[in-house]
Scaffold this active site. Sequence first.
Site, PDB file in Angstrom:
ATOM      1  N   GLU A  56       0.872  -1.170   0.000  1.00 21.45           N
ATOM      2  CA  GLU A  56       0.000   0.000   0.000  1.00 21.45           C
ATOM      3  C   GLU A  56       0.913   1.225   0.000  1.00 21.45           C
ATOM      4  O   GLU A  56       1.807   1.324   0.844  1.00 21.45           O
ATOM      5  CB  GLU A  56      -0.894   0.005   1.245  1.00 21.45           C
ATOM      6  CG  GLU A  56      -1.869   1.153   1.209  1.00 21.45           C
ATOM      7  CD  GLU A  56      -2.750   1.262   2.451  1.00 21.45           C
ATOM      8  OE1 GLU A  56      -2.703   0.371   3.318  1.00 21.45           O
ATOM      9  OE2 GLU A  56      -3.466   2.273   2.539  1.00 21.45           O
ATOM     10  N   LYS A 102       5.001   0.268   9.273  1.00 26.23           N
ATOM     11  CA  LYS A 102       4.991   1.591   8.649  1.00 26.23           C
ATOM     12  C   LYS A 102       4.423   2.636   9.605  1.00 26.23           C
ATOM     13  O   LYS A 102       4.871   3.773   9.614  1.00 26.23           O
ATOM     14  CB  LYS A 102       4.139   1.546   7.372  1.00 26.23           C
ATOM     15  CG  LYS A 102       4.921   1.098   6.165  1.00 26.23           C
ATOM     16  CD  LYS A 102       4.094   1.214   4.909  1.00 26.23           C
ATOM     17  CE  LYS A 102       3.223   0.005   4.740  1.00 26.23           C
ATOM     18  NZ  LYS A 102       2.541  -0.052   3.439  1.00 26.23           N
ATOM     19  N   ARG A 137       5.423 -13.101   9.398  1.00 31.34           N
ATOM     20  CA  ARG A 137       6.134 -11.886   9.041  1.00 31.34           C
ATOM     21  C   ARG A 137       7.531 -11.890   9.653  1.00 31.34           C
ATOM     22  O   ARG A 137       7.806 -12.649  10.586  1.00 31.34           O
ATOM     23  CB  ARG A 137       5.353 -10.658   9.494  1.00 31.34           C
ATOM     24  CG  ARG A 137       5.121 -10.592  10.993  1.00 31.34           C
ATOM     25  CD  ARG A 137       4.127  -9.523  11.385  1.00 31.34           C
ATOM     26  NE  ARG A 137       4.598  -8.185  11.097  1.00 31.34           N
ATOM     27  CZ  ARG A 137       4.027  -7.380  10.195  1.00 31.34           C
ATOM     28  NH1 ARG A 137       2.980  -7.779   9.525  1.00 31.34           N
ATOM     29  NH2 ARG A 137       4.495  -6.175  10.015  1.00 31.34           N
TER      30      ARG A 137
HETATM   31  P1  ATP Z   1       3.149  -2.495   8.012  1.00 34.79           P
HETATM   32  O1  ATP Z   1       2.754  -3.607   8.940  1.00 34.79           O
HETATM   33  O2  ATP Z   1       4.560  -2.076   8.123  1.00 34.79           O
HETATM   34  O3  ATP Z   1       2.210  -1.347   8.012  1.00 34.79           O
HETATM   35  P2  ATP Z   1       1.759  -3.516   5.865  1.00 34.79           P
HETATM   36  O4  ATP Z   1       1.532  -4.974   5.951  1.00 34.79           O
HETATM   37  O5  ATP Z   1       0.647  -2.649   6.254  1.00 34.79           O
HETATM   38  O6  ATP Z   1       3.078  -3.163   6.611  1.00 34.79           O
HETATM   39  P3  ATP Z   1       1.642  -3.444   3.066  1.00 34.79           P
HETATM   40  O7  ATP Z   1       2.036  -2.347   2.177  1.00 34.79           O
HETATM   41  O8  ATP Z   1       0.218  -3.800   3.183  1.00 34.79           O
HETATM   42  O9  ATP Z   1       2.238  -3.079   4.460  1.00 34.79           O
HETATM   43  O10 ATP Z   1       2.510  -4.739   2.781  1.00 34.79           O
HETATM   44  C1  ATP Z   1       2.790  -5.254   1.507  1.00 34.79           C
HETATM   45  C2  ATP Z   1       3.162  -6.702   1.658  1.00 34.79           C
HETATM   46  O11 ATP Z   1       4.302  -6.852   2.504  1.00 34.79           O
HETATM   47  C3  ATP Z   1       2.048  -7.499   2.290  1.00 34.79           C
HETATM   48  O12 ATP Z   1       1.859  -8.674   1.557  1.00 34.79           O
HETATM   49  C4  ATP Z   1       2.540  -7.774   3.668  1.00 34.79           C
HETATM   50  O13 ATP Z   1       2.013  -8.981   4.146  1.00 34.79           O
HETATM   51  C5  ATP Z   1       4.055  -7.817   3.483  1.00 34.79           C
HETATM   52  N1  ATP Z   1       4.746  -7.466   4.728  1.00 34.79           N
HETATM   53  C6  ATP Z   1       4.592  -6.348   5.463  1.00 34.79           C
HETATM   54  N2  ATP Z   1       5.353  -6.390   6.569  1.00 34.79           N
HETATM   55  C7  ATP Z   1       6.008  -7.572   6.534  1.00 34.79           C
HETATM   56  C8  ATP Z   1       6.962  -8.207   7.404  1.00 34.79           C
HETATM   57  N3  ATP Z   1       7.372  -7.641   8.533  1.00 34.79           N
HETATM   58  N4  ATP Z   1       7.431  -9.423   7.047  1.00 34.79           N
HETATM   59  C9  ATP Z   1       7.028  -9.995   5.901  1.00 34.79           C
HETATM   60  N5  ATP Z   1       6.154  -9.459   5.047  1.00 34.79           N
HETATM   61  C10 ATP Z   1       5.637  -8.259   5.353  1.00 34.79           C
END
Ligand code: ATP
Length: 556
Positions: free
Chosen positions: A35, A271, A261
């Site tokens: 996102e 984020k 994760r």
């Molecule tokens: P955050 O938790 O930092 O806000 P998010 O999951 O909201 O991250 P997205 O932009 O939705 O951020 O993530 C894009 C992809 O990255 C998703 O498929 C998410 O599952 C993966 N992702 C995010 N954080 C991690 C992590 N710590 N380890 C592995 N994959 C991750």
Amino acid sequence: MNQEDPLPTNFIMEQVRSDLDKGKTATVVTRFPPEPNGYLHLGHAKAICLNFSLASQFNGRCHLRLDDTNPSKEDKQYIDAIKRDVKWLGYDWGDHLYYASDNFDQLYQMALSLIEAGYAYVDDLSAEEIREYRGSLTAPGRESPSRNRTREENILLFERMKNGKFADGEKVLRAKIDMSSGNINLRDPVLFRILRTPHPRTGTLWKIYPTYDFAHGQSDAIEHVTHSLCTLEFEDHRPLYDWLLEKLPVPSRPRQFEFARLNMSHTVLSKRNLMRLVDTGRVTGWDDPRMPTLSGLRRRGVPPEAIRNFISKLSVSKREGVVELAAFEFEIREYLNQHAERRLAVLKPLKVTIENYPPGKSEQVTASNNPKDENAGTRLLTFSREIYIERDDFMEDPPKKFFRLGPGREVRLRFSYYLKCKEIVKDQLGNVTELRCSYDPETKGAPPPDGRKVKGVIHWVSALDAVEAEVRLYNPLFSDEAPGKEGNVEDQIDIESLKVINGCKIEPSLANVTVGNAIQFERNGYFCVDNDSRPERLVFNRTIALRDSWTKAKAD
Ligand code: ATP
Ligand code: MG
């Protein structure tokens, strides 16, 4: 490039292999779906490497999809940064760059079809009421008074939502599933909400936006994604993901698989929390070299290869765990030790005058650029009567195990001569300001004829041509192992995480190093030029310290 490097096998890879063998899947298609509401971090790197290497290993493809369904938090600068960072990490989506917003029209049509089939309704409840009606893990939800609207009424209201006839939050479109489901995600989840914020790509065209749950699976289907990988928190959303695909006229049937994760000690990988650090001004920006963002790591001098090596050794499983920051640092050192050229730089200079070296004379000594890499060649260093050594390489009253310089002691100067300390010069406060020394002209790159040995080798630069620089030393942003567990992350930053040293003396060849090149300052660590660097004011970042430095140096 590295997309060809396969990762060690894991349960998702086995799943794909089996789907291909059984003919369930013809071509594997994955996607990385960030996102654009912040910069990518090391956690995202895990998802990127996983998706891209999985696809390339089985001759499939991986899409980059910007999941831009919430204009109130999203921005063009994030879209640009995401693309730059994925490329920098070494991955290529080719022609397969997509935006969830490309599908807004199709998603709207799909929502209409859901209403027509009696599976969705427009609700008048406020966000707060919806939450209240939803119930809890132990209590079933209650049905909204709007739940039994007629199809015609729903279609009309949904159209009016789209046409901007209602205020933000006044109405939502919800799926009609089961308010008493054991899975809260199935208790009539919201599919579309009203938002007047202009969208970075579609501007003011849309007044309603699909939720993650509605947009994600359908975008997967539209793009013909076969294996939709996400983190464990989406496991409970999978029944909804499947429910929607089943009820909607979708062009393909993707399946969702979840993995744990990446969590790392002394680091925040969220984020939301990283945004807090940026917004409160506690770091200089998303690319502050202490940030675990890809842009921060790049600026810090961490090579993308080291990140990929680190990720490739992580387990891909369904078990949550915390990886030690030290494991990441190990991979950075491993890579840099092989690839970084060596240079001499004195961070805290102490002037040395070599009394028996003729004033006005200078000579050149040969220095190897990288003992780990024969092809790295050599360079010439100027040696002269006045040099700088590291202040920490001298002790007035050294303990027994200190093998560097002290009164009357002798060491080897790297790539040149033996040096012996004769006299200490101090200022009025008693601080050592200079050492008066002698050198042994018979020891240039060779042991002395009398066979005497020294135990320490120290680095130096010539006062004749040394260049000044600022050096920024970093420590982990958080000394706390699990920052952000309680309280605000921005209040937990270690004030020692950045130390600036001015007036460092570095060998002149370092003035030509460009941003992006990793260099080892011998005995001091791995460094790179910072973006703030200017020809008249050189700035270096310490990417990482050497594991151990002082004692292991061997003479001759
Ligand atoms: P955050 O938790 O930092 O806000 P998010 O999951 O909201 O991250 P997205 O932009 O939705 O951020 O993530 C894009 C992809 O990255 C998703 O498929 C998410 O599952 C993966 N992702 C995010 N954080 C991690 C992590 N710590 N380890 C592995 N994959 C991750
Ligand atoms: Mg998320």
